[in-house]
Design a protein around this motif. Structure first.
Motif, short mmCIF file in Angstrom:
data_model
loop_
_atom_site.label_atom_id
_atom_site.label_comp_id
_atom_site.label_asym_id
_atom_site.label_seq_id
_atom_site.Cartn_x
_atom_site.Cartn_y
_atom_site.Cartn_z
N ASN A 1 63.24 -23.31 -114.52
CA ASN A 1 62.88 -24.45 -113.70
C ASN A 1 61.43 -24.24 -113.27
OD1 ASN A 1 65.12 -22.65 -112.10
ND2 ASN A 1 63.18 -22.76 -111.01
N ASP A 2 60.85 -25.29 -112.66
CA ASP A 2 59.47 -25.18 -112.22
C ASP A 2 59.33 -24.12 -111.16
OD1 ASP A 2 58.68 -27.15 -113.93
OD2 ASP A 2 58.92 -28.76 -112.45
N LYS A 3 58.12 -23.57 -111.04
CA LYS A 3 57.86 -22.53 -110.05
C LYS A 3 57.99 -23.09 -108.65
CE LYS A 3 53.76 -21.86 -111.63
NZ LYS A 3 52.39 -21.32 -111.83
N CYS A 4 58.32 -22.22 -107.70
CA CYS A 4 58.37 -22.60 -106.29
C CYS A 4 57.00 -22.34 -105.69
CB CYS A 4 59.44 -21.79 -105.54
SG CYS A 4 61.12 -22.22 -105.99
N ARG B 1 62.82 -19.32 -103.19
CA ARG B 1 63.82 -19.49 -104.24
C ARG B 1 65.22 -19.24 -103.70
NH1 ARG B 1 61.44 -16.02 -109.23
NH2 ARG B 1 61.94 -14.33 -107.81
N LYS B 2 66.17 -20.04 -104.16
CA LYS B 2 67.57 -19.86 -103.82
C LYS B 2 68.38 -19.96 -105.10
CE LYS B 2 71.31 -21.43 -100.82
NZ LYS B 2 71.72 -22.44 -99.80
N LYS B 3 69.17 -18.97 -105.38
CA LYS B 3 69.91 -18.89 -106.65
C LYS B 3 70.88 -20.05 -106.78
CE LYS B 3 72.86 -15.83 -109.38
NZ LYS B 3 73.82 -16.88 -109.68
N CYS C 1 64.32 -24.59 -105.30
CA CYS C 1 63.23 -24.34 -104.36
C CYS C 1 63.56 -25.04 -103.04
CB CYS C 1 61.90 -24.87 -104.91
SG CYS C 1 61.38 -24.03 -106.43
N HIS C 2 63.70 -24.26 -101.98
CA HIS C 2 64.02 -24.79 -100.67
C HIS C 2 62.84 -24.61 -99.73
CE1 HIS C 2 68.65 -25.05 -100.89
NE2 HIS C 2 68.15 -25.07 -102.11
N PRO C 3 62.56 -25.63 -98.91
CA PRO C 3 61.47 -25.45 -97.92
C PRO C 3 61.79 -24.31 -96.97
CG PRO C 3 62.15 -27.76 -98.09
CD PRO C 3 63.17 -26.95 -98.84
N CYS C 4 60.75 -23.61 -96.55
CA CYS C 4 60.94 -22.52 -95.60
C CYS C 4 61.52 -23.06 -94.30
CB CYS C 4 59.61 -21.82 -95.32
SG CYS C 4 58.99 -20.84 -96.69
N PRO C 5 62.45 -22.32 -93.69
CA PRO C 5 62.98 -22.77 -92.39
C PRO C 5 61.88 -22.74 -91.33
CG PRO C 5 63.72 -20.55 -92.90
CD PRO C 5 63.03 -21.05 -94.13
N GLU C 6 62.16 -23.40 -90.24
CA GLU C 6 61.18 -23.48 -89.16
C GLU C 6 60.81 -22.08 -88.67
OE1 GLU C 6 60.71 -25.61 -84.75
OE2 GLU C 6 62.50 -25.89 -85.96
N GLY C 7 59.52 -21.86 -88.53
CA GLY C 7 59.04 -20.58 -88.04
C GLY C 7 58.73 -19.56 -89.11
N LYS C 8 58.96 -19.91 -90.41
CA LYS C 8 58.70 -18.97 -91.49
C LYS C 8 57.76 -19.59 -92.51
CE LYS C 8 62.94 -16.19 -91.24
NZ LYS C 8 64.05 -15.61 -92.01
N ILE C 9 57.13 -18.72 -93.32
CA ILE C 9 56.19 -19.17 -94.33
C ILE C 9 56.43 -18.43 -95.64
CG2 ILE C 9 54.41 -19.60 -92.59
CD1 ILE C 9 53.00 -17.05 -93.88
N SER D 1 53.55 -17.46 -98.54
CA SER D 1 52.14 -17.61 -98.87
C SER D 1 51.86 -17.44 -100.36
CB SER D 1 51.31 -16.58 -98.08
OG SER D 1 51.78 -15.27 -98.32
N HIS D 2 52.89 -17.18 -101.16
CA HIS D 2 52.72 -17.01 -102.60
C HIS D 2 53.76 -17.83 -103.33
CE1 HIS D 2 49.91 -13.74 -101.84
NE2 HIS D 2 50.79 -13.21 -101.02
N GLU D 3 53.53 -18.06 -104.61
CA GLU D 3 54.48 -18.78 -105.43
C GLU D 3 55.69 -17.90 -105.76
OE1 GLU D 3 52.26 -19.93 -108.82
OE2 GLU D 3 51.21 -21.59 -107.82
N ASP D 4 56.84 -18.55 -105.94
CA ASP D 4 58.07 -17.89 -106.36
C ASP D 4 58.47 -16.75 -105.42
OD1 ASP D 4 58.54 -19.53 -108.53
OD2 ASP D 4 57.37 -18.31 -109.91
N MET D 5 58.42 -17.00 -104.13
CA MET D 5 58.87 -16.02 -103.14
C MET D 5 60.39 -16.07 -103.06
SD MET D 5 56.22 -14.47 -101.65
CE MET D 5 56.67 -14.04 -99.97
#
Length: 805
Positions: free
Chosen positions: A471-474, A480-482, A493-501, A503-507
């Motif tokens: 799939n496309d890169k996050c 990433r979530k399996k 690819c899930h957005p980071c929850p509130e308060g988290k980041i 900073s790189h692709e495919d974390m």
């Protein structure tokens, strides 16, 4: 020139011609690119033969339709460039370079002539033995070194260290075997076999293939190597299909192999191969120049039919061959075939016959035509500028020498209609990436090309390995979530929850920021938090401070009214001293919020809660004393009552002093054990650091509030019981209302305070102090002030003693 046609039309290669036509039409319709200039083209068949290539090259140097080399009898056709495939560009260069005609090499075996003079090629560039040949030679293919590194990284990535090799039997294949494969061996790749495909120049040469193919087939199928690298050209697919067909006649069974094909290879077949199974391609991997979707091309293909192709000399043969039918105008009617209606749809054909999406080979041809057009535009602009300085008219294109175009061709840089940037590096090589394609076949002779990875030539050597594209890169800000039931390399690819980041692709997971930072809006970096507190400068602090001062002024005004009318009955009634003490405590209560506004420091934090608790305890204890005295006063009026001795100042003083001492004792214990102190709250607010007073002991803080609550409830209860005592001015009624307001405010304060964060917690407490104090002031003293100022006739002893029944 085109070797894309061999015994009738190779249907897959017909798209390459249409890509050429489509590009020329787009350029001619674009008034901004080449105004007042029309492009045209001729297409020649090389028949996979050097002699046919030489003949076609000579025809380029003659007047169209008359083979007289070196003579131009008209200017209707002025060739400026030739576009050719990798296997024929070397042969045509022998002739065209004498006349300094630039050549553009693309990805498949075709030479198209643009009418009006360099030569481009599409495919990996052959070695030019003569330096002058290379000068006028322009590849529309990235440096083949990147593809070779990609193949190596692909083998290492999947740990395919035992492989077989099939290569074309020409100079390019020879260099691949002798120069490239040894570098594979240095990286741990071993070769079970290295076999050559025969060269096919004519259709009749397939007889020679029939003689050699069984031996090659036996070597491939007897090998225990499962991965086979194929280095070839366009016709390689024809030979490979024929090679694998020997499974039906040989004793060696056909085994499944993983075919790894170079970008020069594409799917094609001759007519008699059409019914052959293409299942051998299922799971194959191939390299291809990176492409993007050309939006209008699909619609252009849909518009093609025999009736609309009057100038298309190939469409009738293509139509009959693709749809297995016979057109009425066919030179050789075929009774065994059904008649063509002309309304057949190209999208109904399986991909093994014709593809509706632009292939990488067609994409290279499309870009080659645009490259020549942009080079012509740059050359015209340059010539016009030079002649303008000399005061001459703009030159005609017929007067432009073809050799002049090449320098402009190498230096162009433009974005095509798909948004891809087309440019060349300092060595004249195309700057482009490679896609890694996974082939998926279907029983109906169709297939899909799925992009599963890529090779970026601009990356550093360590980063040219194929990337997983299940799939496309996050991107940044996502993690990433399996996917359930899918391999580990497939993920959502899930957005980071509130308060988290991230900073790189495919974390794999998002990370929190440090305490003094917070995520930005995109959640891909941390930015410092702002230190904040309830200040006088901001609107909320300014408004609360204004209310505090306003109520303080009103309280001071009431005190002035009481002092001025201190000898009147209504002021003297119900213990004058308690009234003054209550007013003073309310005045201090209204000023108390000023301790809560502003930058917290040690002194402010130590004073504000104890001061608030003691001052309010004085006020509430005064109200309690007034309530008890009112009730006892009415009870003492009965004859023989023993309550008369309890209605004096001693009882009031005892109530006030004892209540204040208890609250002072609680505050003393609080300050001695765990006193409030300034602290930074970094967690309550996402984007702010709240500078506030930490209460130290939360238990002691609620003990202070609890004691005030007990006094208020007792005062409310006593006043409620005495609210119906007969008198024209019964203060117990007003005390009941004041305590009702007081209790309501502070009962609402607790849940609101607990549910609020940051500086708004301070604002809630200030509001509660002001609201409860205003309730006491308004309910108890407003009626008295109303009588003193506006109804002085009621301010008499007679009126106060009047009973109503």
């Amino acid at each position: 020139m085109s070797n894309a046609f061999c015994y009738r039309v190779l249907t897959q290669s017909y798209q390459h011609i249409l890509a050429l036509v489509f590009a020329v039409n787009e350029i001619n319709e674009n008034s901004q690119l080449l105004p007042n200039l029309t492009l045209g083209f001729h297409i020649y068949n090389s028949h996979f033969s050097p002699s046919w290539t030489y003949l076609a090259s000579m025809e380029l140097l003659s007047t169209w339709g008359r083979f007289i080399p070196n003579f131009k009898c008209s200017f209707e056709s002025n060739p400026v460039a030739a576009i050719g495939g990798p296997d024929i560009c070397f042969h045509m260069a022998n002739i065209l370079c004498i006349y300094k005609i630039p050549q553009v090499r693309c990805m498949e075996q075709a030479n198209f002539l643009i009418e009006f003079k360099p030569t481009l090629t599409f495919g990996s560039a052959p070695e030019m033995n003569i330096a002058t040949h290379a000068v006028f030679f322009q590849p529309m293919f990235p440096n083949g070194v990147h593809q070779q590194k990609g193949i190596l990284q692909l083998l290492l990535h999947f740990k395919w260290t035992w492989v077989g090799v099939l290569s074309v039997n020409d100079d390019n294949g020879e260099r691949f075997v002798h120069d490239v494969l040894p570098t594979f061996s240095h990286q741990g790749i071993c070769f079970d076999f290295i076999e050559r495909f025969p060269i096919v120049n004519f259709y009749t040469d397939f007889v020679d293939v029939m003689d050699e193919a069984p031996k090659t087939y036996a070597v491939v199928m007897k090998s225990i190597a499962n991965a086979i690298v194929i280095y070839g050209e366009l016709q390689t697919m024809l030979i490979l299909r024929m090679l694998l067909q020997f499974s039906q006649v040989e004793d060696v069974p056909k085994k499944s192999k993983i075919w790894i094909m170079t970008a020069e290879i594409d799917f094609t077949s001759v007519p008699f191969q059409r019914p052959w199974d293409i299942g051998f391609l299922h799971g194959a991997l191939s390299f291809a120049i990176h492409t993007k979707k050309v939006v209008r091309f699909h619609k252009f293909l849909q518009s093609r039919n025999p009736s609309s192709g009057n100038q298309d000399g190939f469409i009738k043969d293509f139509w009959e061959q693709s749809f297995s039918c016979s057109l009425p105008s066919s030179a050789i009617p075929k009774e065994s075939e059904k008649p063509c209606t002309g309304q057949e749809k190209l999208e109904s054909l399986p991909a093994s016959i014709f593809e509706m999406s632009m292939t990488s080979h067609s994409y290279s041809i499309y870009n080659a035509v645009y490259a020549i057009a942009h080079a012509l535009q740059s050359m015209q602009a340059s010539k016009s500028k030079q002649l303008k300085l000399k005061g001459r008219r703009r030159p005609k294109i017929q007067n432009v020498e073809s050799w002049q175009l090449h320098n402009f061709l190498r230096s162009i840089s433009f974005n095509n209609t798909a948004g891809d940037k087309i440019s060349f590096d300092k060595n004249g090589e195309l700057i482009a990436a490679f896609d890694i394609i996974n082939w998926i076949t279907f029983p109906n002779q169709s297939f899909l090309r799925i992009r599963v990875g890529g090779i970026n030539p601009r990356a550093t050597p360590d980063n040219t390995q194929p990337l997983s594209l299940c799939n496309d890169k996050c991107y940044e800000g996502f993690s990433r979530k399996k996917k359930d039931g899918r391999p580990f390399c497939c993920y959502d690819c899930h957005p980071c929850p509130e308060g988290k980041i991230s900073s790189h692709e495919d974390m794999d997971d998002c990370s929190p920021c440090s305490e003094d930072h917070h995520p930005n809006a995109a959640q891909d970096s941390c930015i410092p938090k702002i230190v904040t507190f309830l200040s006088y400068e901001e609107p909320l602090g300014n408004i609360l401070a204004s209310f505090a001062l306003t109520f303080s002024f009103i309280t001071a005004l009431v005190v002035g009214i009481f002092i001025k009318h201190q000898d009147t009955p209504i002021v003297k009634a119900n213990n004058q001293n308690l009234s003054y003490l209550l007013l003073i405590s309310l005045l201090l209560s209204f000023l108390c919020p000023l301790l809560f506004i502003g930058r917290p420091d040690e002194v402010m934090c130590l004073l504000r809660q104890p001061a608030f608790g003691i001052i309010f305890s004085v006020a509430v204890s005064c109200v309690l004393a007034k309530t008890i005295i009112v009730v006892l006063a009415f009870m003492a009026t009965k004859p023989g009552s023993s309550m008369r001795k309890w209605t004096g100042n001693k009882l009031a003083s005892f109530i006030v002093i004892s209540c204040c001492l208890i609250q002072a004792a609680i505050c003393t214990v609080w300050l001695a054990t765990s006193h409030p102190f300034p602290a930074l709250d970094m967690h309550s607010m996402n984007t702010e650091i709240v500078l506030q007073c930490n209460e130290g002991s939360t238990l002691m803080f609620y003990c202070v509030l609890g004691f005030m609550g007990i006094l208020a409830i007792i005062s409310f209860s006593v006043a409620f019981l005495g609210r119906k005592l007969p008198d024209s001015f019964n203060e117990a009624k007003f005390i009941t209302f004041s305590m009702l307001v007081f209790c309501s405010v502070w009962l609402s304060f607790v849940p609101t305070y607990l549910g609020t964060k940051g500086k708004h917690m301070v604002a809630v407490e200030i509001f509660s102090i002001l609201a409860s104090s205003a309730g006491l002031l308004g309910c108890i003293f407003f009626p008295k002030c109303f009588i003193i100022v506006l109804r002085p006739e009621l301010n008499s002893r007679k009126q106060l003693r009047t009973r109503k029944y």
